[in-house]
Design a protein around this motif. Sequence first.
Motif, PDB file in Angstrom:
ATOM      1  N   GLU A 261       0.386  -0.989  -0.384  1.00 19.98           N
ATOM      2  CA  GLU A 261       0.173  -0.077   0.110  1.00 19.98           C
ATOM      3  C   GLU A 261       1.022   0.659  -0.388  1.00 19.98           C
ATOM      4  OE1 GLU A 261      -3.179   2.385   2.640  1.00 19.98           O
ATOM      5  OE2 GLU A 261      -2.498   0.410   3.251  1.00 19.98           O
ATOM      6  N   ILE A 262       0.511   2.005  -1.002  1.00 14.43           N
ATOM      7  CA  ILE A 262       1.550   3.529  -1.504  1.00 14.43           C
ATOM      8  C   ILE A 262       0.035   4.930  -1.195  1.00 14.43           C
ATOM      9  CG2 ILE A 262       3.042   5.185  -2.680  1.00 14.43           C
ATOM     10  CD1 ILE A 262       4.015   2.759  -1.572  1.00 14.43           C
ATOM     11  N   GLN A 263       0.038   5.543   0.011  1.00 15.19           N
ATOM     12  CA  GLN A 263      -0.418   6.503  -0.165  1.00 15.19           C
ATOM     13  C   GLN A 263      -0.028   7.791  -0.686  1.00 15.19           C
ATOM     14  OE1 GLN A 263      -0.064   8.547   3.665  1.00 15.19           O
ATOM     15  NE2 GLN A 263      -0.712   6.665   5.005  1.00 15.19           N
ATOM     16  N   ASP A 264       0.545   8.232  -1.407  1.00 12.50           N
ATOM     17  CA  ASP A 264       1.006   9.414  -2.053  1.00 12.50           C
ATOM     18  C   ASP A 264       1.762   8.559  -3.194  1.00 12.50           C
ATOM     19  OD1 ASP A 264       1.239  10.538  -3.980  1.00 12.50           O
ATOM     20  OD2 ASP A 264       3.850  11.626  -2.499  1.00 12.50           O
ATOM     21  N   SER A 284      -3.248   4.015  -1.760  1.00 10.88           N
ATOM     22  CA  SER A 284      -4.823   3.953  -0.842  1.00 10.88           C
ATOM     23  C   SER A 284      -5.728   5.368  -1.207  1.00 10.88           C
ATOM     24  CB  SER A 284      -4.012   4.556   0.701  1.00 10.88           C
ATOM     25  OG  SER A 284      -3.594   4.740   0.849  1.00 10.88           O
ATOM     26  N   ASN A 285      -4.828   6.557  -0.916  1.00 11.92           N
ATOM     27  CA  ASN A 285      -5.446   7.954  -1.836  1.00 11.92           C
ATOM     28  C   ASN A 285      -6.082   8.002  -2.418  1.00 11.92           C
ATOM     29  OD1 ASN A 285      -4.014   8.792   1.306  1.00 11.92           O
ATOM     30  ND2 ASN A 285      -2.428   9.916   0.344  1.00 11.92           N
ATOM     31  N   THR A 286      -5.762   7.213  -3.857  1.00 10.90           N
ATOM     32  CA  THR A 286      -6.330   7.896  -5.307  1.00 10.90           C
ATOM     33  C   THR A 286      -7.393   6.679  -4.769  1.00 10.90           C
ATOM     34  OG1 THR A 286      -3.842   8.443  -5.703  1.00 10.90           O
ATOM     35  CG2 THR A 286      -6.287   6.683  -7.414  1.00 10.90           C
ATOM     36  N   ASP A 419      -5.023  13.585   4.284  1.00  7.66           N
ATOM     37  CA  ASP A 419      -4.173  13.186   2.404  1.00  7.66           C
ATOM     38  C   ASP A 419      -5.610  12.977   1.029  1.00  7.66           C
ATOM     39  OD1 ASP A 419      -2.109  13.720   3.659  1.00  7.66           O
ATOM     40  OD2 ASP A 419      -1.309  11.479   3.752  1.00  7.66           O
ATOM     41  N   HIS A 420      -6.796  12.717   1.796  1.00  3.44           N
ATOM     42  CA  HIS A 420      -7.520  12.284   0.419  1.00  3.44           C
ATOM     43  C   HIS A 420      -8.299  12.999  -0.262  1.00  3.44           C
ATOM     44  CE1 HIS A 420      -8.354   8.396   3.607  1.00  3.44           C
ATOM     45  NE2 HIS A 420      -7.345   8.351   2.489  1.00  3.44           N
TER      46      HIS A 420
END
Length: 653
Positions: A261-264, A284-286, A419-420
């Motif tokens: 899992e990568i947020q950015d 994850s953010n995407t 961050d979303h």
Amino acid sequence: MPLKKLRIRQKILFTLERQLVKGAQFQLLLVAAFIGLISLVGGLLVMPSGPPTSTFGESVWWAFLRLSDPGYLGDDEGGWRRFISTLITVAGYVVFLGSLVAIITTWMNRKIRHLEQGLTPVTANNHLLILGWSNRTIHIAAEIFQSVGRIKRFLIRFGARKLQLIILSEEVGPFQLQELKDHPFIGKRANEIVLRTGLAIDREHLRRVDSLNASAIIIPSLAYGKRELISPDIETIKCLLSLNAEANLHRRHKLPYVVAEIQDEYKVKAAYRAYSGPLEVVGSNTIISRLMAQNIRHPGLSEVYNEILSQIVNNNLFCQNFPDLIGYSLGSIKKAFTKAIVMGVVSNSADRYIPKLNIPESHILEKGERLVVMARNSEDLVWKSASLSKEAPTSFVRSPLAPEETSETIRVLILGWNDHVPSLIKELCSYEEETYFVRLVTMRPVVEREKELQFLKENPNRVSLEHVVADYIRESEIQKTDAASFDHILMISSDRMEEEEEADARTMVGYVLLEEVLEKAKKRPSVLLELADPSNESLIRRYQSEVIISPMVLSHLLAGIALQRELSSIYSELFTVGGAEIIFREIGTYGISPGEIAFHEIEALAATHGETALGLALQPKPRRKNHLLLNPDKHRKIVLSEKDHLVVLTTVY
């Protein structure tokens, strides 16, 4: 020159301390020395008393027997001998028995604590490995245990007899084990999970969980407790580099399959560069921002995704090979599956999976293509041979229907920040046929927001943004937002809270205050809440809102993709703007009138318009338990009203 004071006592105590801290072996040697010393002194003192302690050896043996066994105390005669025997016996209780019991007990406690900490390396093959303990870990474990059909195929693929799940956590203790036991879908099976202490970025700790021999590795991201310079994404990429380096030490060793899992989203490519083995990266953010954006366009869609993503709820997505169906048309195959819905196919090209969803029924299933099927469980993936036909299906004039759009500007109110939010606004910018007005209400300074929203300069006409600095959990502030004038309201889980409960508490209190404002509204906007803890959903169930539990969604994705790699490409296709999308249709769009109709008739009508019917979204009623019916019985008669909607898979060009 200063005189040095005699410190004999301190020197002796220091020497004893250094010997005692070396472990149980040195402690036992020290106690043995004390026992020997007491025996010698006792023997010397009792020698003058005569037989049977006339010689030195007999006297020492006499003293040792009294020291080790108090039963000899009654055999002595004479005042002096009895006095010495009593002193030695008391010393025996203190030194011999007391010290031995204390040393053994301390050693056992230390050994048990060491074992509880999970520091012992494991030896395993084809095990499932979760690196890191976050708010996703327990849900991932629960999802894996519930994926009975996929687990069976997973074990067969790797030649394993039973599922072995290992979790590497920074801290291991009774708290983590109890959390696993408290989960309703894990319970007693928590004892089947192996917990080990360590950091995912430490190569030595990766050896502790035998990472190179794992069949699949899941690396969830930490959502809370972020540090300024070391972000969760940096730790994830470092972990991938460590796994690569470990494999380089054993050149013939095959790298395990990893789901990270990568947020950015800007670090996704770096993750792929860091690991040379089979890897699927979940942004994850995407993902969460795309789900929110889809829900803005089609309110109620969150329930559909919650069901198809989870192994615990009614329907799931399956991607399987069906060699017996090769050469048959998709239309014929759809009719043969009476308990499932065929959504399309997935092909493999150069170790890359390419999904083709909502394709024409005339498509012939080719060798190497896997069917994408929605079903309640793997046992429903059966077909009726009598329904199969090699004949070309009846050709309908495909008249695709465009998704329902509006020419007016869509007004969106966002309360809160994490961050979303930048990813969500960026996603809204990608919808070329729509324009949005977004009012962003949060305590975060405007300068910090604008820094993360610089991409808006490229698309200034699609999304216009208004910044408001306010705390929405204050009644006076939320009344100033003019919430009733918006089409959609999003309440975002705050990332400034250290704990999930604190973040959810703010969101829920703000929502209760928002409900007071919306009670008097002429037209109620759709409300979507983002929560971090699934147990909090029941607290607001009586209100008219939708809920996205981000950790649960991501846990479903990570677990599902780990067990079935093809699902990553399918989810990406469904969530990305354009291509295949799940939407709602009014029943009148297909010319359906209110009244009774069987679902197989709806499927036929959807096919004539180039769409795939997935189910129904019925108007909620007091006696109706489930208003969302995905993959219903195809021959069951369903009474539809004008307010009911169809859930369909369409293609947006």
